[in-house]
Design a protein around this motif. Structure first.
Motif, PDB file in Angstrom:
ATOM      1  N   GLN A   1       0.816  -1.210   0.000  1.00  0.00           N
ATOM      2  CA  GLN A   1       0.000   0.000   0.000  1.00  0.00           C
ATOM      3  C   GLN A   1       0.853   1.266   0.000  1.00  0.00           C
ATOM      4  N   ARG A   2       2.122   1.141   0.334  1.00  0.00           N
ATOM      5  CA  ARG A   2       3.025   2.293   0.305  1.00  0.00           C
ATOM      6  C   ARG A   2       3.219   2.835  -1.110  1.00  0.00           C
ATOM      7  N   MET A   3       2.887   2.034  -2.121  1.00  0.00           N
ATOM      8  CA  MET A   3       3.070   2.453  -3.509  1.00  0.00           C
ATOM      9  C   MET A   3       1.916   3.320  -4.017  1.00  0.00           C
ATOM     10  N   VAL A   4       0.808   3.382  -3.282  1.00  0.00           N
ATOM     11  CA  VAL A   4      -0.302   4.252  -3.669  1.00  0.00           C
ATOM     12  C   VAL A   4       0.211   5.695  -3.628  1.00  0.00           C
ATOM     13  N   GLY A   5      -0.040   6.420  -4.708  1.00  0.00           N
ATOM     14  CA  GLY A   5       0.419   7.805  -4.832  1.00  0.00           C
ATOM     15  C   GLY A   5       1.714   7.937  -5.620  1.00  0.00           C
ATOM     16  N   CYS A   6       2.418   6.834  -5.851  1.00  0.00           N
ATOM     17  CA  CYS A   6       3.639   6.870  -6.658  1.00  0.00           C
ATOM     18  C   CYS A   6       3.269   6.862  -8.138  1.00  0.00           C
ATOM     19  N   THR A   7       4.161   7.363  -8.978  1.00  0.00           N
ATOM     20  CA  THR A   7       3.907   7.476 -10.411  1.00  0.00           C
ATOM     21  C   THR A   7       4.759   6.494 -11.197  1.00  0.00           C
ATOM     22  N   MET A   8       4.121   5.782 -12.113  1.00  0.00           N
ATOM     23  CA  MET A   8       4.821   4.840 -12.983  1.00  0.00           C
ATOM     24  C   MET A   8       5.470   5.601 -14.133  1.00  0.00           C
ATOM     25  N   ALA A   9       6.491   6.359 -13.788  1.00  0.00           N
ATOM     26  CA  ALA A   9       7.233   7.156 -14.765  1.00  0.00           C
ATOM     27  C   ALA A   9       8.645   7.306 -14.216  1.00  0.00           C
ATOM     28  N   GLY A  10       9.355   8.359 -14.605  1.00  0.00           N
ATOM     29  CA  GLY A  10      10.694   8.589 -14.075  1.00  0.00           C
ATOM     30  C   GLY A  10      10.682   8.552 -12.561  1.00  0.00           C
TER      31      GLY A  10
ATOM     32  N   HIS B   1      10.461 -10.771  -5.515  1.00  0.00           N
ATOM     33  CA  HIS B   1       9.705 -11.141  -6.710  1.00  0.00           C
ATOM     34  C   HIS B   1       8.596 -10.127  -7.006  1.00  0.00           C
ATOM     35  N   ILE B   2       7.973  -9.599  -5.974  1.00  0.00           N
ATOM     36  CA  ILE B   2       6.973  -8.548  -6.159  1.00  0.00           C
ATOM     37  C   ILE B   2       7.644  -7.300  -6.726  1.00  0.00           C
ATOM     38  N   ARG B   3       8.831  -6.957  -6.209  1.00  0.00           N
ATOM     39  CA  ARG B   3       9.556  -5.797  -6.735  1.00  0.00           C
ATOM     40  C   ARG B   3       9.888  -5.997  -8.210  1.00  0.00           C
ATOM     41  N   GLU B   4      10.311  -7.204  -8.586  1.00  0.00           N
ATOM     42  CA  GLU B   4      10.613  -7.473  -9.990  1.00  0.00           C
ATOM     43  C   GLU B   4       9.394  -7.234 -10.869  1.00  0.00           C
ATOM     44  N   LEU B   5       8.224  -7.667 -10.420  1.00  0.00           N
ATOM     45  CA  LEU B   5       7.003  -7.401 -11.178  1.00  0.00           C
ATOM     46  C   LEU B   5       6.738  -5.901 -11.266  1.00  0.00           C
ATOM     47  N   LEU B   6       6.843  -5.223 -10.149  1.00  0.00           N
ATOM     48  CA  LEU B   6       6.570  -3.787 -10.138  1.00  0.00           C
ATOM     49  C   LEU B   6       7.494  -3.021 -11.075  1.00  0.00           C
ATOM     50  N   PHE B   7       8.780  -3.374 -11.100  1.00  0.00           N
ATOM     51  CA  PHE B   7       9.728  -2.680 -11.979  1.00  0.00           C
ATOM     52  C   PHE B   7       9.198  -2.649 -13.407  1.00  0.00           C
ATOM     53  N   ASN B   8       8.711  -3.796 -13.876  1.00  0.00           N
ATOM     54  CA  ASN B   8       8.278  -3.912 -15.274  1.00  0.00           C
ATOM     55  C   ASN B   8       6.852  -3.454 -15.513  1.00  0.00           C
ATOM     56  N   MET B   9       6.094  -3.226 -14.469  1.00  0.00           N
ATOM     57  CA  MET B   9       4.715  -2.793 -14.654  1.00  0.00           C
ATOM     58  C   MET B   9       4.639  -1.404 -15.272  1.00  0.00           C
ATOM     59  N   ALA B  10       5.632  -0.566 -15.029  1.00  0.00           N
ATOM     60  CA  ALA B  10       5.621   0.768 -15.644  1.00  0.00           C
ATOM     61  C   ALA B  10       5.717   0.648 -17.163  1.00  0.00           C
ATOM     62  N   THR B  11       6.559  -0.251 -17.646  1.00  0.00           N
ATOM     63  CA  THR B  11       6.670  -0.459 -19.092  1.00  0.00           C
ATOM     64  C   THR B  11       5.373  -1.023 -19.646  1.00  0.00           C
ATOM     65  N   ALA B  12       4.775  -1.961 -18.910  1.00  0.00           N
ATOM     66  CA  ALA B  12       3.498  -2.530 -19.347  1.00  0.00           C
ATOM     67  C   ALA B  12       2.421  -1.444 -19.386  1.00  0.00           C
TER      68      ALA B  12
ATOM     69  N   MET C   1      -1.125   1.957 -22.297  1.00  0.00           N
ATOM     70  CA  MET C   1      -1.766   3.264 -22.284  1.00  0.00           C
ATOM     71  C   MET C   1      -1.409   4.108 -23.497  1.00  0.00           C
ATOM     72  N   GLU C   2      -0.409   3.710 -24.237  1.00  0.00           N
ATOM     73  CA  GLU C   2      -0.037   4.442 -25.445  1.00  0.00           C
ATOM     74  C   GLU C   2      -1.210   4.362 -26.413  1.00  0.00           C
ATOM     75  N   ARG C   3      -1.798   5.460 -26.696  1.00  0.00           N
ATOM     76  CA  ARG C   3      -3.009   5.482 -27.528  1.00  0.00           C
ATOM     77  C   ARG C   3      -2.678   5.630 -29.009  1.00  0.00           C
ATOM     78  N   GLY C   4      -1.414   5.546 -29.342  1.00  0.00           N
ATOM     79  CA  GLY C   4      -1.038   5.653 -30.751  1.00  0.00           C
ATOM     80  C   GLY C   4      -0.464   7.016 -31.068  1.00  0.00           C
ATOM     81  N   ARG C   5       0.515   7.011 -31.921  1.00  0.00           N
ATOM     82  CA  ARG C   5       1.187   8.267 -32.285  1.00  0.00           C
ATOM     83  C   ARG C   5       0.226   9.245 -32.958  1.00  0.00           C
TER      84      ARG C   5
END
Length: 181
Positions: free
Chosen positions: A95-104, A122-133, A138-142
């Motif tokens: 729950q500490r991750m609520v409010g954090c931004t999946m960006a820089g 293992h949870i951290r490993e998933l979280l690291f890559n969730m920003a890329t996912a 969310m990329e709506r196209g160029r």
């Protein structure tokens, strides 16, 4: 392009990860990650238990709900399989991750809030890559990007090199040819 043929070997471990992104009816986004580890042979952890070949040792799932700015609004985690009885205690810290931004700064936020003994590797490993996912989903196209807006992914890999042929073709106004020596 396939990998070269390997030397003789036997499989020991399989790690599978999967990421999915969903646009919710309320305009928020759900980004889900899943990690499963299995062994090809009987595996025993002393003073814990044994796992049969193919039986998950780790099976962990995360759902992060983010807004359009990729700010985490909600987070849920599940540990379906884990090697040590104490492992599920790491879920409370999520729950500490609520409010954090999946960006820089995303990885830094993960390390700050869930690093070392505060969380689960293992949870951290998933979280690291969730920003890329999240970015991929969310990329709506160029075509929907504002014409004067520089996409965040430019300059982040060989294909999106601002001096390269893909940027020259797709974003000619943002293309910057290399200076000739």
């Amino acid at each position: 392009m396939p990998l070269p043929a390997p030397q003789p070997r036997r499989q020991i471990n399989t790690r599978e990860t999967r990421f999915r992104c969903f646009l919710r009816d309320d305009g928020l986004w759900d980004v889900e990650g899943e990690l499963i580890d299995t062994k090809a042979e009987l595996f025993t952890i002393r003073n814990e238990r044994s796992w049969q070949p193919g039986e998950p040792i780790h099976h962990m799932l995360i759902r992060a709900t983010v807004d359009s700015a990729k700010v985490v609004q909600e987070i849920a985690v599940s540990m379906e399989a884990y090697p040590h009885g104490i492992c599920p205690q790491a879920m409370a810290h999520m729950q500490r991750m609520v409010g954090c931004t999946m960006a820089g700064g995303w990885r830094k936020a993960i390390d700050q809030h869930l690093g070392k003994a505060q969380g689960c590797t293992h949870i951290r490993e998933l979280l690291f890559n969730m920003a890329t996912a999240a970015f991929q989903g969310m990329e709506r196209g160029r075509a929907e990007a504002a014409p004067d807006e520089t996409p965040a992914y430019l300059g982040t890999c060989t294909a999106w090199d601002i001096s390269g042929p893909v940027v020259a073709r797709e974003f000619p106004l943002l293309y910057r040819p290399l200076a000739k020596p």
